[in-house]
Write a protein that holds these residues in place. Structure first.
Motif, short mmCIF file in Angstrom:
data_model
loop_
_atom_site.label_atom_id
_atom_site.label_comp_id
_atom_site.label_asym_id
_atom_site.label_seq_id
_atom_site.Cartn_x
_atom_site.Cartn_y
_atom_site.Cartn_z
N ASP A 104 -72.64 62.87 22.31
CA ASP A 104 -72.10 64.14 23.70
C ASP A 104 -73.08 63.79 24.85
N LEU A 105 -74.45 63.28 23.65
CA LEU A 105 -75.35 62.61 24.29
C LEU A 105 -76.53 62.12 23.81
N ILE A 106 -77.25 60.94 24.77
CA ILE A 106 -78.03 59.72 24.38
C ILE A 106 -79.08 60.18 25.26
N THR A 107 -80.51 60.36 24.34
CA THR A 107 -81.99 60.82 25.10
C THR A 107 -82.50 59.06 24.84
N TYR A 108 -83.09 59.00 25.65
CA TYR A 108 -84.15 57.54 25.44
C TYR A 108 -85.76 58.65 25.60
N ALA A 109 -86.90 58.97 25.16
CA ALA A 109 -87.83 59.84 25.00
C ALA A 109 -88.75 58.40 25.37
N GLN A 110 -89.69 57.69 26.32
CA GLN A 110 -90.54 56.96 26.68
C GLN A 110 -89.92 55.04 25.79
N ALA A 111 -88.92 55.14 26.10
CA ALA A 111 -87.78 54.05 24.84
C ALA A 111 -87.05 52.76 26.21
N TRP A 112 -86.80 53.58 27.15
CA TRP A 112 -85.31 53.16 27.91
C TRP A 112 -86.61 51.68 28.60
N HIS A 113 -86.95 51.42 29.46
CA HIS A 113 -87.52 50.73 29.54
C HIS A 113 -87.97 48.80 28.52
N TRP A 114 -87.52 49.58 27.34
CA TRP A 114 -87.50 48.59 26.51
C TRP A 114 -86.94 47.96 26.25
N THR A 115 -85.13 48.58 26.95
CA THR A 115 -84.03 47.65 26.92
C THR A 115 -83.82 46.82 27.71
N ASP A 116 -83.44 45.99 27.53
CA ASP A 116 -82.18 45.80 28.58
C ASP A 116 -80.90 45.95 29.22
N THR A 117 -81.61 46.37 30.97
CA THR A 117 -80.13 46.90 30.70
C THR A 117 -78.84 46.73 31.24
N ALA A 118 -78.51 45.54 31.04
CA ALA A 118 -77.36 44.71 31.15
C ALA A 118 -76.29 44.97 30.12
N ARG A 119 -77.09 45.25 28.78
CA ARG A 119 -76.83 45.48 28.18
C ARG A 119 -76.49 46.85 27.18
N SER A 120 -77.68 48.12 27.59
CA SER A 120 -77.97 48.82 27.22
C SER A 120 -77.58 50.19 27.72
N VAL A 121 -76.79 49.89 29.14
CA VAL A 121 -75.89 50.72 30.47
C VAL A 121 -74.13 50.30 29.51
N PRO A 122 -74.24 49.61 29.27
CA PRO A 122 -72.74 49.33 29.35
C PRO A 122 -72.71 50.02 27.84
N ASP A 170 -89.25 56.78 45.49
CA ASP A 170 -87.92 58.04 45.28
C ASP A 170 -86.89 58.16 44.67
N ASP A 171 -85.71 58.67 44.63
CA ASP A 171 -85.15 58.59 43.81
C ASP A 171 -84.34 57.24 43.72
N ARG A 172 -83.80 56.92 45.08
CA ARG A 172 -83.05 55.16 44.98
C ARG A 172 -83.56 54.64 44.47
N ARG A 173 -84.45 54.29 44.54
CA ARG A 173 -86.16 52.77 43.57
C ARG A 173 -85.24 53.14 42.01
N ALA A 174 -86.01 54.52 41.81
CA ALA A 174 -86.08 55.25 40.62
C ALA A 174 -84.88 54.59 39.33
N VAL A 175 -84.16 55.28 40.36
CA VAL A 175 -82.28 54.56 39.86
C VAL A 175 -82.00 52.82 39.55
N ARG A 176 -82.14 52.73 41.08
CA ARG A 176 -82.20 50.76 40.46
C ARG A 176 -83.45 50.39 39.89
N LEU A 177 -84.20 50.52 39.25
CA LEU A 177 -85.18 50.47 38.22
C LEU A 177 -84.98 50.92 37.43
N ALA A 178 -83.99 51.63 36.85
CA ALA A 178 -83.44 52.14 35.83
C ALA A 178 -82.64 51.20 34.82
N GLY A 179 -81.66 50.73 36.52
CA GLY A 179 -80.30 49.99 35.82
C GLY A 179 -79.70 50.62 35.89
N LEU A 180 -79.51 51.92 36.84
CA LEU A 180 -78.46 52.92 37.13
C LEU A 180 -77.38 53.02 38.23
#
Length: 252
Positions: A104-122, A170-180
């Motif tokens: 139902d939910l996946i959480t990343y607390a202080q951890a998303w930036h350690w992932t490769d978003t090309a893999r972690s998003v899918p 800003d929100d748009r850049r935050a989303v882009r930096l997170a690979g989302l």
């Protein structure tokens, strides 16, 4: 120093991390529930990059059926000590050890930036149920507080890194930096603070990867100087740390 080396540097300081790192405010989890559109109670949750279990414990307190995912030996061992009744599996966000549509939910607390978003998003989208959510958050020191901004400058200078910008993206850049980009993302900030001893504050500072990779000699010299500076600001040696949790929630 590679990203992987910095990520794994936490394993040799897991006890320090558990004892000194800040937790998260209750309001954060209320906001997560609001944005995911359901209660955490009974939700099947994976806390990825769970570390020593700081966020995992709070998710469990909200009634979530939570499992930790952690790649590091030292951090996983500390997790098991702190949360003996909570399951933990070894793995990371680039290859989640879960079946399709099982969470139902996946959480990343202080951890998303350690992932490769090309893999972690899918991977996140693969294991989430159709109405599931992905929640990412970071405790960010509140740089509108003068002493915190000044400390960040000193830390950056000592560690040879660029100081973080004072203004949040800003929100748009935050989303882009997170690979989302291209996903349905909501963003919120939750302000909070805690008051701790000067010793604990300095332990928190030195538990970050920028210091862990420096080694003890370089770190101890900085902490001695920092202690003297902060005694001028906090003569009673009680430090009020101010944070803003930056939260991104992706809905399926």
């Amino acid at each position: 120093m590679t990203t992987a080396s910095r990520a794994h540097s936490f394993n040799r300081a897991a006890a320090q991390y558990a004892a000194s790192r800040p937790s998260y405010p209750s309001a954060l989890f209320g906001t997560v529930e609001e944005l995911m559109g359901r209660s955490l109670a009974g939700a099947r949750v994976a806390d990825v990059g769970a570390g020593t279990g700081i966020a995992t414990a709070l998710l469990r307190e909200r009634g979530a059926d939570v499992i930790g995912v952690e790649p590091g030996d030292g951090m996983a061992a500390q997790f098991r000590t702190a949360l003996p009744g909570v399951p933990i599996v070894r793995g990371d966000g680039n290859a989640l050890p879960f079946a399709h549509g099982s969470l139902d939910l996946i959480t990343y607390a202080q951890a998303w930036h350690w992932t490769d978003t090309a893999r972690s998003v899918p991977e996140a989208l693969r294991v989430l149920r159709p109405d599931g959510a992905l929640a990412l958050w970071w405790n960010i020191a509140a740089t509108d507080v003068p002493w915190i901004a000044a400390q960040n400058e000193r830390i950056a200078h000592h560690c040879g890194v660029t100081p973080p910008p004072a203004a949040r993206p800003d929100d748009r850049r935050a989303v882009r930096l997170a690979g989302l980009e291209g996903l349905r993302v909501a963003r919120r900030q939750v302000r909070w603070s805690r008051t701790v001893s000067l010793d604990l504050h300095l332990s928190n500072v030195s538990s970050h990867s920028a210091f862990l990779v420096l080694g003890e000699a370089g770190t101890e010299a900085f902490l001695a100087e920092e202690r003297a500076v902060l005694r001028e600001v906090f003569p009673d040696e009680r430090v009020e740390e101010a944070y803003e949790v930056d939260l991104l929630v992706v809905r399926g």
